[in-house]
Enzyme design. Structure first.
Site, mmCIF file in Angstrom:
data_model
loop_
_atom_site.group_PDB
_atom_site.id
_atom_site.type_symbol
_atom_site.label_atom_id
_atom_site.label_comp_id
_atom_site.label_asym_id
_atom_site.label_seq_id
_atom_site.Cartn_x
_atom_site.Cartn_y
_atom_site.Cartn_z
ATOM 1 C CG ASN A 13 -6.673 27.252 40.420
ATOM 2 O OD1 ASN A 13 -6.967 26.192 40.975
ATOM 3 N ND2 ASN A 13 -7.257 28.405 40.724
ATOM 4 C CE LYS A 15 -10.234 28.885 38.632
ATOM 5 N NZ LYS A 15 -10.937 30.107 38.348
ATOM 6 C CG HIS A 98 -8.416 31.285 43.661
ATOM 7 N ND1 HIS A 98 -9.702 31.622 43.320
ATOM 8 C CD2 HIS A 98 -7.701 31.236 42.512
ATOM 9 C CE1 HIS A 98 -9.759 31.755 41.990
ATOM 10 N NE2 HIS A 98 -8.566 31.536 41.487
ATOM 11 C CD GLU A 100 -12.629 30.542 41.494
ATOM 12 O OE1 GLU A 100 -12.153 29.424 41.784
ATOM 13 O OE2 GLU A 100 -12.571 31.023 40.352
ATOM 14 C CD GLU A 170 -5.593 34.191 39.963
ATOM 15 O OE1 GLU A 170 -5.301 33.541 38.962
ATOM 16 O OE2 GLU A 170 -6.382 33.797 40.821
ATOM 17 N N GLY A 176 -12.157 33.791 35.032
ATOM 18 C CA GLY A 176 -13.208 32.953 34.462
ATOM 19 C C GLY A 176 -14.245 33.720 33.670
ATOM 20 C CB SER A 216 -9.505 35.563 31.109
ATOM 21 O OG SER A 216 -10.715 35.395 31.821
HETATM 22 P P1 PGA Z 1 -9.126 31.676 34.655
HETATM 23 O O1 PGA Z 1 -8.804 31.430 36.209
HETATM 24 O O2 PGA Z 1 -7.828 31.497 33.920
HETATM 25 O O3 PGA Z 1 -10.136 30.620 34.297
HETATM 26 O O4 PGA Z 1 -9.663 33.053 34.535
HETATM 27 C C1 PGA Z 1 -7.624 31.896 36.785
HETATM 28 C C2 PGA Z 1 -7.629 31.567 38.242
HETATM 29 O O5 PGA Z 1 -8.691 31.639 38.873
HETATM 30 O O6 PGA Z 1 -6.584 31.211 38.828
#
Ligand code: PGA
Length: 255
Positions: A13, A15, A98, A100, A170, A176, A216
């Site tokens: 992903n 982003k 997601h 976010e 998640e 992140g 992560s």
């Molecule tokens: P990350 O993001 O691996 O940077 O923690 C995962 C995601 O948001 O899908």
């Protein structure tokens, strides 16, 4: 529990990262490194990078996904993109709900459901994200929340359509942040999602659904996370922006 019944999928992903030319370069680097994968390999990229990503991944085992999809087929929705637009560009997967988007763009369980239905109707495979915040976890609501989000997202999705749905657990506190869920926490969270699916569609169906872990995941922890019975792959943010890191995770899924 039978992991063999479902496909393992490692999805990146990206982003809001990478321009079209950077997309061409990164996929150019990645395609050699992941070509022997015996799991699904997907890269979900910004809308404007889709054309470059489709071109760069032609003839490879990398599938391309988008990061969002609108719930209507067309109309007065400035700034939005529909499933049939994505489909015609060659997109196969799409991230839906997601955290976010839930956090910054007013996404609700209801809009996540509508987007999931629109993706399926348009012939795309949604990667539906669910996950609890740290506060919800500390209050003891993880199971309740994950089951609720999963059932809400899948409202009116038929068992037949469910074959094209991937769920990504998640935990919001792990995205992140560099704080990864322990392998046991990931397995437990994915297990709650699978139980929710079983409660609606039955155990046999639930056993066939690909449930990823995201938050992560990186080259160091991927092995352990992916070894868990309920973890059928990963949704990878930061580590999907580096060809080498992403390919190590894909290799961990091959084991
Ligand atoms: P990350 O993001 O691996 O940077 O923690 C995962 C995601 O948001 O899908």
């Amino acid at each position: 529990m039978n992991k063999a019944k479902r496909q393992t999928i490692i999805a990146g992903n990206w982003k809001m990262n990478k321009t079209p030319s950077e997309t061409t370069a990164l996929i150019g680097e990645m395609k050699e490194l992941v070509k022997d994968a015996d799991c699904g390999v997907v890269l979900c990229v910004p809308f404007v990078d889709i054309a470059a990503a489709i071109e760069a991944s032609k003839g490879t085992n990398i599938k391309i996904g988008a990061e969002n999809v609108h719930f209507k087929e067309s109309g007065a929705y400035t700034g939005e993109v529909s499933a049939n637009m994505l489909k015609e560009c060659g997109v196969e997967y799409v991230v839906v709900g997601h955290s976010e988007r839930r956090q910054y763009f007013g996404e609700t369980d209801q809009t996540v459901n509508l987007r999931t239905l629109a993706a399926l109707k348009g012939g795309l495979k949604p990667i539906v994200c669910v996950g609890e915040t740290l506060e919800q976890r500390e209050l003891g609501y993880t199971e309740t929340l994950l089951k609720y989000q999963t059932k809400m997202a899948l409202t009116n999705v038929t068992a037949e359509e469910l074959k094209n749905v991937v769920i990504a657990y998640e935990p919001v506190w792990a995205i992140g942040t560099g704080v990864t869920a322990t392998a046991d926490q990931a397995d437990e969270g994915n297990g709650f999602v699978r139980e929710a699916i079983a409660e609606v569609y039955g155990k046999d169906v639930a056993e066939t659904v690909t449930i990823q872990y995201g938050g992560s995941m990186n080259p160091k922890n991927a092995d352990e996370l992916l070894s868990k019975v309920n973890v059928d792959g990963g949704l990878i943010g930061g580590a999907s922006l580096k060809a080498e890191d992403f390919s190590v995770i894909v290799k961990a899924a091959n084991k």
